[in-house]
Write a protein that holds these residues in place. Structure first.
Motif, PDB file in Angstrom:
ATOM      1  N   HIS A 125      -5.587   7.087  16.180  1.00  0.00           N
ATOM      2  CA  HIS A 125      -6.741   7.993  16.113  1.00  0.00           C
ATOM      3  C   HIS A 125      -6.291   9.406  15.750  1.00  0.00           C
ATOM      4  O   HIS A 125      -6.926  10.085  14.935  1.00  0.00           O
ATOM      5  CB  HIS A 125      -7.512   7.997  17.439  1.00  0.00           C
ATOM      6  N   SER A 171      -6.214   3.219   8.195  1.00  0.00           N
ATOM      7  CA  SER A 171      -6.194   3.657   6.789  1.00  0.00           C
ATOM      8  C   SER A 171      -6.535   5.142   6.689  1.00  0.00           C
ATOM      9  O   SER A 171      -7.610   5.506   6.239  1.00  0.00           O
ATOM     10  CB  SER A 171      -7.185   2.823   5.972  1.00  0.00           C
ATOM     11  N   ARG A 207     -13.340   8.492   4.121  1.00  0.00           N
ATOM     12  CA  ARG A 207     -13.364   8.616   5.581  1.00  0.00           C
ATOM     13  C   ARG A 207     -12.205   7.809   6.166  1.00  0.00           C
ATOM     14  O   ARG A 207     -12.105   6.611   5.919  1.00  0.00           O
ATOM     15  CB  ARG A 207     -14.694   8.067   6.098  1.00  0.00           C
ATOM     16  N   PRO A 208     -11.332   8.448   6.923  1.00  0.00           N
ATOM     17  CA  PRO A 208     -10.157   7.731   7.417  1.00  0.00           C
ATOM     18  C   PRO A 208     -10.516   6.673   8.461  1.00  0.00           C
ATOM     19  O   PRO A 208     -11.322   6.915   9.339  1.00  0.00           O
ATOM     20  CB  PRO A 208      -9.311   8.833   8.067  1.00  0.00           C
ATOM     21  N   GLY A 209      -9.924   5.519   8.318  1.00  0.00           N
ATOM     22  CA  GLY A 209     -10.019   4.487   9.345  1.00  0.00           C
ATOM     23  C   GLY A 209      -8.807   4.589  10.251  1.00  0.00           C
ATOM     24  O   GLY A 209      -7.837   5.276   9.931  1.00  0.00           O
ATOM     25  N   LEU A 210      -8.857   3.882  11.378  1.00  0.00           N
ATOM     26  CA  LEU A 210      -7.719   3.928  12.299  1.00  0.00           C
ATOM     27  C   LEU A 210      -6.445   3.442  11.628  1.00  0.00           C
ATOM     28  O   LEU A 210      -5.363   3.928  11.914  1.00  0.00           O
ATOM     29  CB  LEU A 210      -7.986   3.048  13.527  1.00  0.00           C
ATOM     30  N   ALA A 266      -5.750   9.686  12.098  1.00  0.00           N
ATOM     31  CA  ALA A 266      -7.019   9.762  11.358  1.00  0.00           C
ATOM     32  C   ALA A 266      -7.654  11.148  11.519  1.00  0.00           C
ATOM     33  O   ALA A 266      -8.183  11.720  10.563  1.00  0.00           O
ATOM     34  CB  ALA A 266      -7.977   8.675  11.848  1.00  0.00           C
ATOM     35  N   ARG A 267      -7.584  11.709  12.730  1.00  0.00           N
ATOM     36  CA  ARG A 267      -8.148  13.044  12.965  1.00  0.00           C
ATOM     37  C   ARG A 267      -7.404  14.101  12.139  1.00  0.00           C
ATOM     38  O   ARG A 267      -8.021  14.976  11.533  1.00  0.00           O
ATOM     39  CB  ARG A 267      -8.044  13.408  14.457  1.00  0.00           C
ATOM     40  N   VAL A 274      -8.529  14.075   8.578  1.00  0.00           N
ATOM     41  CA  VAL A 274      -9.811  14.753   8.339  1.00  0.00           C
ATOM     42  C   VAL A 274      -9.597  16.259   8.201  1.00  0.00           C
ATOM     43  O   VAL A 274     -10.238  16.913   7.385  1.00  0.00           O
ATOM     44  CB  VAL A 274     -10.806  14.457   9.490  1.00  0.00           C
ATOM     45  N   PHE A 306      -3.097   3.155  20.219  1.00  0.00           N
ATOM     46  CA  PHE A 306      -4.434   3.467  19.710  1.00  0.00           C
ATOM     47  C   PHE A 306      -4.583   4.976  19.528  1.00  0.00           C
ATOM     48  O   PHE A 306      -5.068   5.448  18.492  1.00  0.00           O
ATOM     49  CB  PHE A 306      -5.485   2.942  20.693  1.00  0.00           C
TER      50      PHE A 306
END
Lengths: 460, 252
Positions: free
Chosen positions: B41, B181, B176-179, B44-45, B48, B37
């Motif tokens: 994350h 995607s 907006r990025p998904g976990l 995704a961070r 951004v 997980f």
């Protein structure tokens, strides 16, 4: 009416009550974006000092949004109970904080006071409170609601099982429901955010989840979180609707942006009541809220986002809801920037809702562009558990694969229950023990592939 | 012996990407699940905070159409995240630059912006435009120079399209990025762009990436919508999308 306050030989002026409330609000990005936030740390404290001196009856005469322009203001004023208010009518906001924290104010005192409080009074006092104050008073509140089980009892903590799937695939949804039930989740509601608002699809989803509930005689309720107009039509077509859901906000214009008004909410409420599906109670509404929705809809009237949020609770309480939760970190960093802002907002929302008599839960959550992570969620979860929150979300692995944000997981619910000795809703707990999911000590049991749920549902 | 208790319903994972049957130790997540997980994350961070390869994109697209590098009024990522209004406006320098170009009237302004995932743009813009631009040119569409914008939001394309005297704009922007995607690209199309338009004036195609909506299908849908706008002289909610595109969440 203008307000002013001098600190360190400088006098700050605030032209009216809504400006004073906004400037007194602990810092958050949404109020800066709206241009209503305090311009310095000292101005904020000056506003808090001035706000502390405002007598509570002022909130009954100085409206942050005019009575003539907004049906939420009219609802707040027209439903205000002057008798319930009488015990605090001589207090200022600052004195009200002292009163709420005092030992003389017990759960019963708070319950008798609820109808005498307006959202603006409650928002105002929250702005003077630290985190421990918000938790201390929240933990004294008790709001119990019932449908097929009892939610909000002292020492109990419930979860909404949120089995979302990006294409509403039945097997995908059922797989997540099964996972949640086998981890002891779902006593607040099994509540799905549908990917579509298409009525035939919503009806089939309602039937699917209801058939799982009846097949295993699960003492809980289900909900498809579609727009209220969709749910009303589903009811008219005979669909098995337990709860009517709607997102709501604290101004008439916000609600217009959601496609609702008080009359429509009343229509939905009456439609759900007419089905008479509850077995232990008749709380049939489910509302979601969240700071920032009014600004997002350009419908905030210059009122800060936390006061707007508290006003949404006045809308909710008119319909005796089973469940109300703030979706605190969903809206994004332009409203709540980081873990600190999300945490404070979650505690404020829970406090304000509870003090106004609502069965408050919370979607402890964040998006990937917010400055937050799982540690922030754990922190807020631990705080919410101690504050006596009624329920949280249960999402598989905390990852909502449809809405693309992170909430709390089934495991998270086990953590907070075990840490604080909290139990599921009693009817649901009995079922979990009967199904050998928990033992009498609420320990998670080892599930074999022959378990009834897996044998009957897992092969579908 | 492992203290992890696994869940005997792992087979149900075939029905959903949801994180089910994770197993547990006590009431907690097993270590491998926890770290998996965190890795998602982190991805995704990083998306951004990824940066647009503006110069490289400009060079890669040179073959099809000239490019202009622009910036919004958001000074940095932190400000961009908190002030979406600034990401919707061109910086003073960029605005002057665009006005000085004095573009002649044209059919389409193509805007490329980092949005919330520059890495999505770095990966997917060139493949999609390599498919789309030759088709448009072949069908006689006139194109303004491509604008590559740093710290941009969707609505910045309205100002750009207006200044470029374009009848239509297409903005390709990182979503907006998904976990699962981090690299999703969105396409927003608007007829008669001008500042002050809102989301109901646009049409959106979401989730463009190899694991989502593939390049050829995305290109086809963009071309379909552009044509519909040209024929019907409208865009947004009043332009009925009869290709039944998968719906996307609006970026902002």
């Amino acid at each position: 009416m203008p307000y002013h306050q001098t600190i360190h030989n400088y006098t700050y002026h605030f032209p009216d009550l809504k400006t004073l409330l906004a400037k007194a609000t602990p810092a958050r990005s949404g109020d800066y974006l709206a241009g209503v936030a305090a311009e310095s740390a000292q101005e904020r404290v000056a506003a808090q000092m001035a706000l502390a001196d405002v007598p509570l009856p002022t909130f009954l005469t100085e409206h942050v949004i005019p009575y003539e322009e907004d049906e939420v203001t009219r609802l707040i004023m027209d439903s205000h109970d002057i008798n319930a208010f009488s015990s605090v009518k001589h207090l200022t906001v600052g004195e009200f904080r002292n009163y709420l924290l005092s030992d003389q104010v017990t759960t019963d005192v708070l319950n008798n006071l609820t109808a005498g409080l307006t959202p603006e009074m409650v928002a105002a006092v929250s702005k003077l409170m630290r985190v421990q104050d918000l938790i201390t008073v929240s933990a004294k509140c008790k709001v119990i609601t019932k449908f097929r089980n009892t939610i909000g009892l002292k020492g109990h903590f419930s979860t909404r099982l949120q089995p979302n799937h990006p294409t509403d695939d039945y097997k995908g949804i059922a797989a997540s429901i099964l996972d949640g039930l086998l981890y002891g989740n779902g006593d607040a509601v099994i509540g799905l955010n549908p990917a579509t608002d298409n009525i035939p699809t919503v009806i089939r989803l309602l039937e699917m989840i209801d058939s799982i509930r009846t097949q295993f005689a699960i003492p809980t309720q289900s909900c498809i979180l579609s727009h209220i107009t969709t749910t009303i039509q589903a009811i008219e077509k005979g669909a098995p609707v337990d709860l009517v859901f709607q997102s709501i906000g604290g101004t008439e214009a916000t609600n217009t942006s959601f496609g609702v008004n008080l009359a429509l909410l009343q229509e939905g409420y009456e439609a759900a009541l007419s089905l008479n599906r509850g077995t232990v109670g008749a709380n049939v509404m489910y509302f979601e809220t969240g700071q920032g929705s009014s600004l997002s809809a350009n419908a905030h009237h210059g009122v800060d986002q936390q006061t707007c949020e508290a006003r949404a609770y006045a809308v909710a309480r008119a319909f005796n809801p089973l469940l109300v939760n703030t979706v605190v970190g969903f809206i994004g960093p332009e409203y709540l920037y980081d873990g600190k802002q999300i945490m404070r907002a979650g505690l404020e929302d829970h406090f304000c809702g509870k003090l106004l008599g609502l069965p408050m839960g919370i979607d402890i959550c964040y998006t990937n562009h917010a400055e937050a992570d799982q540690d922030d969620m754990d922190t807020l979860l631990t705080l919410m558990g101690t504050a006596g929150c009624n329920y949280i979300m249960g999402v598989p692995g905390a990852d909502d694969v449809m809405l693309h944000y992170q909430s709390t997981s089934f495991h998270d619910a086990l953590y907070i229950r075990k840490l604080l000795g909290l139990r599921p809703a009693p009817e649901f707990e009995d079922w979990l023990i009967r199904m050998n999911i928990f033992d009498e000590k609420l320990q998670l049991q080892t599930i074999s592939h022959r378990h009834q749920l897996l044998a009957e549902l897992g092969t579908v | 012996m492992s203290s992890v208790i696994s869940d005997p319903w792992e087979g149900l994972r075939q029905f959903t990407a949801a994180r089910i049957a994770l197993g547990h130790t006590g009431h907690s997540l097993p270590t491998d699940v926890l770290l998996g997980f965190q890795a998602d994350h982190a991805q995704a961070r990083d998306a951004v905070y990824s940066a647009l390869n503006a110069q490289q994109l400009c060079e890669d697209l040179q073959h099809f159409v000239p490019g202009i590098l622009l910036t919004s009024q958001a000074q940095n990522r932190q400000q961009y995240l908190q002030r979406p209004d600034l990401g919707r406006k061109l910086s003073a320098v960029s605005k002057q630059k665009l006005i000085a170009q004095n573009t002649t009237e044209n059919d389409l302004s193509i805007v490329i912006a980092d949005g919330l995932s520059a890495c999505a743009i770095n990966q997917h813009v060139v493949p999609v435009l390599s498919l789309l631009i030759p088709v448009l040119v072949d069908k006689g569409w006139t194109l303004a120079p491509v604008c590559i914008v740093e710290q941009g939001r969707v609505a910045i394309a309205d100002e750009i399209g207006f200044l470029q005297k374009s009848r239509t704009t297409l903005i390709l922007i990182g979503e907006r990025p998904g976990l699962s995607s981090p690299d999703s690209m969105g396409a927003y199309l608007t007829f008669q762009p001008k500042t002050g338009l809102t989301d109901e004036s646009r049409n959106c195609i979401s989730n463009i990436r190899p694991a989502g909506l593939h390049y050829p299908q995305a290109t086809e849908k963009i071309y379909y919508l552009l044509n519909q706008m040209k024929i019907k002289q409208i865009s947004g909610v009043s332009l009925k999308d009869e290709m039944e595109l998968p719906g996307g969440k609006l970026l902002d």
